[in-house]
Design an enzyme around this catalytic site. Structure first.
Site, short mmCIF file in Angstrom:
data_model
loop_
_atom_site.label_atom_id
_atom_site.label_comp_id
_atom_site.label_asym_id
_atom_site.label_seq_id
_atom_site.Cartn_x
_atom_site.Cartn_y
_atom_site.Cartn_z
N HIS A 58 0.86 -1.18 0.01
CA HIS A 58 -0.02 -0.14 0.17
C HIS A 58 0.82 1.33 0.16
O HIS A 58 1.74 1.53 0.90
CB HIS A 58 -0.85 0.09 1.31
CG HIS A 58 -2.05 0.96 1.17
ND1 HIS A 58 -2.87 1.01 0.19
CD2 HIS A 58 -2.07 2.19 1.91
CE1 HIS A 58 -3.74 2.19 0.33
NE2 HIS A 58 -3.39 2.69 1.26
N ARG A 86 -5.85 15.03 7.31
CA ARG A 86 -6.28 14.96 5.60
C ARG A 86 -6.28 16.45 5.21
O ARG A 86 -6.34 16.54 4.11
CB ARG A 86 -7.78 14.29 5.61
CG ARG A 86 -8.20 13.68 4.34
CD ARG A 86 -9.44 13.19 4.22
NE ARG A 86 -10.35 13.79 4.49
CZ ARG A 86 -11.60 13.71 4.46
NH1 ARG A 86 -11.97 12.34 3.65
NH2 ARG A 86 -12.87 14.41 4.62
N HIS A 210 -11.88 3.29 -3.09
CA HIS A 210 -11.28 4.35 -2.22
C HIS A 210 -11.91 3.67 -0.84
O HIS A 210 -10.87 3.49 -0.15
CB HIS A 210 -11.48 5.71 -2.22
CG HIS A 210 -10.96 6.28 -1.25
ND1 HIS A 210 -11.48 6.73 0.02
CD2 HIS A 210 -9.54 7.07 -1.21
CE1 HIS A 210 -10.67 7.37 0.73
NE2 HIS A 210 -9.54 7.49 -0.09
N ARG A 213 -17.03 4.56 1.91
CA ARG A 213 -17.55 6.11 1.97
C ARG A 213 -17.57 6.66 0.75
O ARG A 213 -18.38 7.65 0.38
CB ARG A 213 -16.58 7.02 3.14
CG ARG A 213 -16.57 6.06 4.48
CD ARG A 213 -15.65 6.92 5.32
NE ARG A 213 -15.94 8.43 5.31
CZ ARG A 213 -15.47 9.26 4.67
NH1 ARG A 213 -14.30 9.14 4.01
NH2 ARG A 213 -15.76 10.57 5.00
N GLU A 242 -10.29 1.71 9.09
CA GLU A 242 -9.42 2.52 9.58
C GLU A 242 -9.41 3.20 10.84
O GLU A 242 -8.75 3.19 11.78
CB GLU A 242 -8.53 3.52 8.60
CG GLU A 242 -7.18 4.11 8.99
CD GLU A 242 -6.46 4.86 7.98
OE1 GLU A 242 -7.13 5.09 7.00
OE2 GLU A 242 -5.44 5.52 8.43
N HIS A 276 -5.71 -1.58 5.83
CA HIS A 276 -5.81 -1.04 7.45
C HIS A 276 -6.65 -2.23 7.99
O HIS A 276 -6.15 -2.71 8.93
CB HIS A 276 -6.45 0.18 7.49
CG HIS A 276 -5.64 1.43 6.84
ND1 HIS A 276 -4.43 1.69 7.18
CD2 HIS A 276 -6.06 2.25 5.80
CE1 HIS A 276 -4.16 2.58 6.17
NE2 HIS A 276 -5.06 2.85 5.67
N ASP A 327 2.25 3.11 2.89
CA ASP A 327 1.02 4.11 2.89
C ASP A 327 1.55 5.50 2.65
O ASP A 327 1.87 6.05 1.42
CB ASP A 327 0.36 3.88 4.25
CG ASP A 327 -1.29 4.62 4.10
OD1 ASP A 327 -1.29 5.51 3.32
OD2 ASP A 327 -2.05 4.32 4.81
ZN ZN Z 1 -4.23 4.73 2.17
#
Ligand code: ZN
Length: 463
Positions: A58, A86, A210, A213, A242, A276, A327
């Site tokens: 990932h 984010r 993705h 959500r 996650e 995750h 990640d």
């Molecule tokens: Zn990711």
């Protein structure tokens, strides 16, 4: 014509050959692995331990540029978590160009190679221009990822991401406009990237959702159907569970916890990687472990985000497959990721050697269990054809230097413990991908140029 390498210790499933002889064909595939060379053949000697290259399952390559730039709080962001982080990531997305993306990805991929990772699954979602207008070639950003992997030389499993909503029942907005595609648009990108495979045997193309959500059940089903029509064995990755916030949102929107919903509605199997999978209840642990799907653990990123602990002993004990990803690239080191996975659990459970379980009276080493399990899980999630030094596998070979500080005085029984749990210096000396040496004596021929390009990109993005 093949080449025969003689090494002091050759990693094999369940043990070592000491010495070991590895025959690599001109096509980059392993022809034989044995304790003696084929008669009458010259050998090239390599001191040290030969282990298979690890697949990193990932990556969001561009996020490497953000590492070290979000480690502070302000009055407006006193409580920091994945969702506040984010916002910083979105600010970077707003400035990212095809050129800066390629420069960052090339550095990340070089770093992975230096620590013994020989392929990467790139979960790629920045498709469009700022504001959401597609590039003249809608696959432009994906092509930059491919170009970066070409420069570094590692295997690439490219996973264009379907991202259609900003949350359940919410439209995309702001930086997310660069991510957004309908199912047809995303499948067109997948189709274009599949045409890029000619001349690139180490490029695989799969598909990612993705998260639950960001796609509706109908969109998920349509995308999977479209992918299956192109390649029934294509790898399918998804971010899942996650955070507890995400679990609650999916439970209230879809009526079930995320992994439970996937098991009951899409049907998980060995093609799937559940990235995750941090927050699982007992039935999800049992169901996901039995499905053959790989849990895509990103231990250091999950730690920096404060996500929580994956139920490692339970999942591993149920025979679940798992591997490691880096990640957002707080580290590119196999050892750091596996160390925090094992030692985080030790801290939580207040005991030692959490993942290794006794068996037959012989010592079971944590380093060996961690390495071999992550190797097999990464190989399954990336589908690159490496993962073991066995005939028929791609020749992805990593040579660990017995004179490096962590490995001094260690033999095959403890070398993986010493590398993964016992030292700081990087023992990776040489790295081969598909039969081609990319790093010899710690040097990659493109390293200076890749570093220089990254420096320019970082200055462009951050001033
Ligand atoms: Zn990711």
């Amino acid at each position: 014509m093949s080449t025969i390498y003689a090494v002091d210790h050759l990693h094999q499933p369940g043990g070592w050959l000491s010495p070991g002889f590895l025959e690599v064909g001109a096509e980059g595939t392993i022809l034989s692995a044995a304790s003696a060379p084929p008669p009458g053949r010259a050998v090239e000697r390599l001191a040290g331990f030969a282990v298979p290259g690890m697949a990193n399952l990932h990556s969001h390559a561009f996020q490497r540029a953000l590492a070290g730039r979000t480690e502070f709080v302000t009055a407006a962001r006193a409580e920091d978590n994945l969702w506040t982080w984010r916002q910083e990531m979105y600010r970077l997305v707003d400035r990212l160009t095809p050129g800066t993306l390629e420069a960052i990805a090339a550095l990340v991929y070089l770093e992975m190679l230096r620590f013994g990772m020989t392929s990467v699954c790139e979960f790629h979602y920045v498709h469009h221009q700022p504001g959401g207008r597609p590039h003249a070639d809608p696959a432009e950003m994906s092509d930059r990822i491919i170009a970066a992997a070409d420069r570094a030389g590692l295997g690439l499993t490219l996973l264009p991401v379907l991202y259609a909503h900003g949350g359940i029942g919410r439209p995309v907005e702001g930086a997310q406009l660069r991510f957004a595609n309908g199912v047809d648009g995303l499948l067109r990108i997948v189709e274009t990237l599949r045409s890029r495979r000619a001349g690139r045997p180490a490029l695989r193309v799969g598909l990612a959702l993705h998260s639950l959500r960001a796609v509706t059940p109908a969109e998920a089903r349509a995308a999977l159907e479209g992918m299956r029509a192109m390649d029934p064995a294509a790898r399918l990755h998804i971010h899942v569970s996650e955070t507890t916030h995400e679990v609650a949102e999916v439970e209230s929107g879809l009526g079930a916890r995320p992994v439970r919903w996937l098991l009951d509605n899409l049907g998980l199997d060995e093609r799937w990687c559940l990235v995750h999978a941090t927050h699982l209840d007992a039935s999800e642990v049992a169901g996901a472990a039995a499905s053959g799907a790989v849990a895509g653990l990103c231990p250091l990123t999950e730690a920096t985000m404060g996500d929580g602990f994956f139920p490692l002993p339970e999942y591993h004990g149920a025979g679940g497959a798992w591997g490691i990803g880096t990640d957002s690239h707080y580290s590119a080191a196999t050892a750091e990721e596996l160390r925090i996975l094992e030692c985080g659990k030790r801290l939580q459970l207040r005991r030692r050697n959490v993942i290794a379980r006794p068996h037959d009276g012989a010592p079971v080493h944590s380093g060996r269990v961690l390495f071999d399990t992550a190797l097999a899980g990464g190989d399954r999630a990336a589908a690159q054809g490496g993962g073991a030094l066995l005939p028929g596998r791609r020749a992805d070979v990593v040579i660990l230097d017995p004179d490096s500080h962590p490995l001094l005085g260690h033999g095959p029984d403890t070398v993986l413990d010493a590398w993964l749990l016992g030292g700081t210096d990087n023992p990776v000396r040489d790295v081969m991908v598909a039969g081609r040496w990319l790093i010899r004596d710690r040097r990659h021929p493109e390293e200076e140029r890749i570093r220089a390009d990254y420096r320019v990109a970082a200055r462009t993005l951050f001033g």
